[in-house]
Write a protein that holds these residues in place. Structure first.
Motif, PDB file in Angstrom:
ATOM      1  N   ARG A  10       0.504  -1.383  -0.059  1.00  0.00           N
ATOM      2  CA  ARG A  10      -0.050  -0.131  -0.227  1.00  0.00           C
ATOM      3  C   ARG A  10       0.954   1.103  -0.257  1.00  0.00           C
ATOM      4  NH1 ARG A  10      -5.313   0.004   2.227  1.00  0.00           N
ATOM      5  NH2 ARG A  10      -4.919   2.067   1.081  1.00  0.00           N
ATOM      6  N   ILE A  11       0.573   2.517  -1.001  1.00  0.00           N
ATOM      7  CA  ILE A  11       0.881   3.400  -0.823  1.00  0.00           C
ATOM      8  C   ILE A  11      -0.054   4.278   0.283  1.00  0.00           C
ATOM      9  CG2 ILE A  11       1.535   5.328  -2.343  1.00  0.00           C
ATOM     10  CD1 ILE A  11       1.679   3.860  -4.137  1.00  0.00           C
ATOM     11  N   LEU A  12       1.046   5.539   1.368  1.00  0.00           N
ATOM     12  CA  LEU A  12       0.614   6.564   2.027  1.00  0.00           C
ATOM     13  C   LEU A  12       0.824   7.483   2.644  1.00  0.00           C
ATOM     14  CD1 LEU A  12       0.270   4.138   5.559  1.00  0.00           C
ATOM     15  CD2 LEU A  12      -1.201   4.244   3.570  1.00  0.00           C
ATOM     16  N   PHE A  13       0.013   8.424   1.524  1.00  0.00           N
ATOM     17  CA  PHE A  13       0.644  10.247   1.642  1.00  0.00           C
ATOM     18  C   PHE A  13       0.663  10.330   2.476  1.00  0.00           C
ATOM     19  CE2 PHE A  13      -0.645   9.361  -2.705  1.00  0.00           C
ATOM     20  CZ  PHE A  13       0.445   8.826  -3.672  1.00  0.00           C
ATOM     21  N   MET A  14       2.043  10.878   3.744  1.00  0.00           N
ATOM     22  CA  MET A  14       1.268  10.792   4.752  1.00  0.00           C
ATOM     23  C   MET A  14       2.097  12.621   5.824  1.00  0.00           C
ATOM     24  SD  MET A  14       1.915   7.961   7.219  1.00  0.00           S
ATOM     25  CE  MET A  14       2.043   8.687   8.671  1.00  0.00           C
TER      26      MET A  14
ATOM     27  N   GLY B 248       8.762  16.160  -4.756  1.00  0.00           N
ATOM     28  CA  GLY B 248       8.390  17.190  -4.458  1.00  0.00           C
ATOM     29  C   GLY B 248       8.867  18.391  -3.505  1.00  0.00           C
ATOM     30  N   PRO B 249       7.827  18.911  -3.104  1.00  0.00           N
ATOM     31  CA  PRO B 249       7.575  19.461  -2.446  1.00  0.00           C
ATOM     32  C   PRO B 249       7.768  19.160  -0.322  1.00  0.00           C
ATOM     33  CG  PRO B 249       5.877  19.660  -3.252  1.00  0.00           C
ATOM     34  CD  PRO B 249       6.143  19.282  -4.098  1.00  0.00           C
ATOM     35  N   ALA B 250       8.550  20.183  -0.027  1.00  0.00           N
ATOM     36  CA  ALA B 250       8.855  19.590   1.213  1.00  0.00           C
ATOM     37  C   ALA B 250       7.504  18.906   2.262  1.00  0.00           C
ATOM     38  CB  ALA B 250       9.982  21.236   2.159  1.00  0.00           C
ATOM     39  N   GLY B 251       7.506  18.745   3.169  1.00  0.00           N
ATOM     40  CA  GLY B 251       5.884  19.011   4.012  1.00  0.00           C
ATOM     41  C   GLY B 251       5.402  17.321   3.964  1.00  0.00           C
ATOM     42  N   MET B 252       5.826  16.387   3.513  1.00  0.00           N
ATOM     43  CA  MET B 252       4.982  14.917   3.553  1.00  0.00           C
ATOM     44  C   MET B 252       6.013  14.093   3.238  1.00  0.00           C
ATOM     45  SD  MET B 252       2.725  14.593  -0.265  1.00  0.00           S
ATOM     46  CE  MET B 252       2.658  13.280  -0.445  1.00  0.00           C
ATOM     47  N   ALA B 253       5.667  12.851   3.713  1.00  0.00           N
ATOM     48  CA  ALA B 253       6.794  11.144   3.570  1.00  0.00           C
ATOM     49  C   ALA B 253       5.916  10.348   2.754  1.00  0.00           C
ATOM     50  CB  ALA B 253       7.223  10.771   4.685  1.00  0.00           C
TER      51      ALA B 253
ATOM     52  N   ASN C 110      -7.354  13.060   7.333  1.00  0.00           N
ATOM     53  CA  ASN C 110      -7.560  14.154   7.359  1.00  0.00           C
ATOM     54  C   ASN C 110      -7.454  14.664   6.003  1.00  0.00           C
ATOM     55  OD1 ASN C 110      -4.512  14.492   7.420  1.00  0.00           O
ATOM     56  ND2 ASN C 110      -4.544  16.029   8.947  1.00  0.00           N
ATOM     57  N   THR C 111      -6.916  16.235   6.204  1.00  0.00           N
ATOM     58  CA  THR C 111      -6.883  16.857   5.176  1.00  0.00           C
ATOM     59  C   THR C 111      -5.449  16.527   4.478  1.00  0.00           C
ATOM     60  OG1 THR C 111      -8.972  18.965   5.946  1.00  0.00           O
ATOM     61  CG2 THR C 111      -6.769  18.658   4.037  1.00  0.00           C
ATOM     62  N   PRO C 112      -4.640  15.898   3.317  1.00  0.00           N
ATOM     63  CA  PRO C 112      -3.932  15.997   3.412  1.00  0.00           C
ATOM     64  C   PRO C 112      -2.519  16.889   2.294  1.00  0.00           C
ATOM     65  CG  PRO C 112      -4.888  14.799   1.674  1.00  0.00           C
ATOM     66  CD  PRO C 112      -6.027  15.813   2.499  1.00  0.00           C
ATOM     67  N   ASN C 113      -1.309  16.915   2.543  1.00  0.00           N
ATOM     68  CA  ASN C 113      -0.835  17.736   1.851  1.00  0.00           C
ATOM     69  C   ASN C 113      -1.497  17.859   0.439  1.00  0.00           C
ATOM     70  OD1 ASN C 113       0.674  19.547   0.802  1.00  0.00           O
ATOM     71  ND2 ASN C 113       2.722  18.978   1.593  1.00  0.00           N
ATOM     72  N   CYS C 114      -2.561  18.689   0.077  1.00  0.00           N
ATOM     73  CA  CYS C 114      -3.430  18.155  -1.038  1.00  0.00           C
ATOM     74  C   CYS C 114      -2.066  18.905  -2.580  1.00  0.00           C
ATOM     75  CB  CYS C 114      -3.731  19.039  -1.519  1.00  0.00           C
ATOM     76  SG  CYS C 114      -5.117  18.558  -0.273  1.00  0.00           S
ATOM     77  N   TYR C 115      -1.742  19.792  -2.570  1.00  0.00           N
ATOM     78  CA  TYR C 115      -0.670  20.721  -3.190  1.00  0.00           C
ATOM     79  C   TYR C 115       0.749  19.706  -3.560  1.00  0.00           C
ATOM     80  CZ  TYR C 115       0.814  23.867  -6.541  1.00  0.00           C
ATOM     81  OH  TYR C 115       1.333  24.536  -7.450  1.00  0.00           O
ATOM     82  N   GLY C 116       1.129  18.791  -2.391  1.00  0.00           N
ATOM     83  CA  GLY C 116       1.906  18.244  -1.829  1.00  0.00           C
ATOM     84  C   GLY C 116       1.973  17.211  -2.983  1.00  0.00           C
ATOM     85  N   ILE C 117       0.709  16.417  -3.506  1.00  0.00           N
ATOM     86  CA  ILE C 117       0.510  15.262  -3.495  1.00  0.00           C
ATOM     87  C   ILE C 117       0.412  15.918  -5.779  1.00  0.00           C
ATOM     88  CG2 ILE C 117      -1.654  13.793  -3.609  1.00  0.00           C
ATOM     89  CD1 ILE C 117      -1.739  13.925  -1.013  1.00  0.00           C
ATOM     90  N   TYR C 118      -0.235  16.160  -5.309  1.00  0.00           N
ATOM     91  CA  TYR C 118      -0.763  17.234  -6.598  1.00  0.00           C
ATOM     92  C   TYR C 118       0.978  17.932  -7.386  1.00  0.00           C
ATOM     93  CZ  TYR C 118      -0.297  20.939 -10.464  1.00  0.00           C
ATOM     94  OH  TYR C 118      -1.164  21.920 -10.682  1.00  0.00           O
TER      95      TYR C 118
END
Ligand SMILES: *Cc1c(COP(=O)(O)O)cnc(C)c1O
Length: 359
Positions: free
Chosen positions: A68-72, A198-203, A237-245
């Motif tokens: 599984r892939i998790l965007f955290m 991508g941009p910082a702030g997520m894993a 919860n609200t993920p790092n939407c722009y980061g995921i994009y």
């Protein structure tokens, strides 16, 4: 507008094509009249962005269905805690210490259980990868942990450790999508995305399905439970939407380049240009044992601190920026992530040659 050759170790350079696309879509994403930053994370439009990002990453990494892939959120650091909280069932884990990031993860794990350092290269300033063919793996270890590419020191595991049947957990922050990986060799892989994706702030966490359980350590914050994120498809919860994009755009760019085999060949070619230069230079030399060299991060020195500083300064004036080495190693470091073109590396070695002649 003039773009420089950016050798930053992180946040690192992103493909110009991706940045241009994002700029074009900034005010109006594909006719919906708003930016991706402004839309609901539960909207159809965003659902599609997330779904495609996930599928493209699966394709790129040729991920089997039982992963599984998790965007955290929280970058790589939060995973230093999430990994033990979720995986330390016996409260025992073995860590291989190959640099500052592995060491930080190790220290964090000690808060939650018995973390053992079963190998280390600290005796020589982490300039090599220890022999991991016959490690004293703890019989009750829940996992063996590595930092696969050591961003600060410029080493990489070219052979994975023999974990003697234990689950392998790997921090791939600085080699994420730089070459193909056999996902099935790991229980869990994760990376902060700001090095190569991508941009910082997520894993991004890639985890084998059977390791996603309710059975976490007591007091594990809800937000750090992998199951919460897996059950909610990364929308707990609200993920790092722009980061995921942005990550999704980079995934599409990578597919367009031809995938990870192509990236590997390009990254090898780029790194060879710099390493060949270093091996033949009178002034500059690499700091890492040859067989453990990273394709992504290349530290080097002149042996003279003042000359190093002069080099970094003059390189910057020539449009070759962020070459200063990490404070614990000194000297210089060139990060050659996916977005760094071959011309950038050649511009660097040309400049080094000129500097060598003048100094
Ligand atoms: C940069 C880096 C980290 C830390 O990432 P954050 O997102 O800032 O927490 C961890 N591990 C490796 C290998 C890194 O390169």
């Amino acid at each position: 507008m003039s773009r420089v050759y950016n050798f930053s170790a992180g946040p690192g350079a992103l493909p110009e094509e991706v940045l241009r696309e994002a700029a074009d879509e900034m005010l109006d994403y594909q006719g919906c009249g708003m930016s991706v930053m402004e839309m609901s994370h539960r909207s159809k439009v965003f659902e599609k962005i997330l779904g495609e990002a996930e599928q493209d990453l699966k394709d790129l990494m040729q991920m089997p269905d039982n992963y599984r892939i998790l965007f955290m959120q929280g970058g790589a650091h939060l995973q230093f805690a999430a990994v033990p909280m979720n995986l330390m069932k016996n409260r025992v884990a073995d860590y291989i210490i190959t640099g500052q990031w592995a060491k930080k993860a190790f220290k964090e794990a000690q808060i939650y259980g018995k973390a053992n350092a079963i190998a280390s290269s600290e005796d020589q300033t982490f300039s090599y990868i220890p022999d991991c063919s016959d490690l004293p793996v703890s019989p009750d270890a829940d996992y063996v942990y590595i930092c696969e590419n050591n961003t600060i020191y410029g080493t990489k595991f070219h052979t994975l450790p023999d974990t003697k049947g234990k689950i392998l957990v790997s921090d791939i922050s600085s080699c994420f999508l730089s070459e193909p990986v056999d996902v099935t060799k790991y229980g869990l892989l994760y990376g902060g995305v700001q090095k190569n994706v991508g941009p910082a702030g997520m894993a991004i966490v890639i985890i084998r399905e059977d390791l996603i359980t309710e059975d976490t350590l007591p007091y594990t914050p809800t937000y750090l439970k992998y199951k919460i994120h897996a059950d909610a498809d990364s929308l707990y919860n609200t993920p790092n939407c722009y980061g995921i994009y942005m990550c999704g755009k980079v995934f599409k760019w990578l597919k367009k380049q031809g995938g990870l085999e192509v990236m590997k060949a390009r990254n090898e070619e780029k790194a060879a240009v710099l390493y060949d230069f270093l091996d033949n230079s009178r002034l500059f030399k690499g700091t890492v044992r040859k067989e453990d060299r990273s394709l992504m991060n290349v530290p080097f020195v002149t042996g003279d601190k003042e000359l190093d500083a002069k080099f970094v300064k003059e390189a910057e004036s020539a449009g070759l920026v962020n070459l200063k080495g990490h404070r614990t190693v000194g000297g210089m470091r060139a990060s050659l992530y996916n977005a760094m073109p071959l011309e950038g590396v050649k511009a660097l070695t040309d400049f080094m040659k000129k500097f060598e002649e003048e100094n």
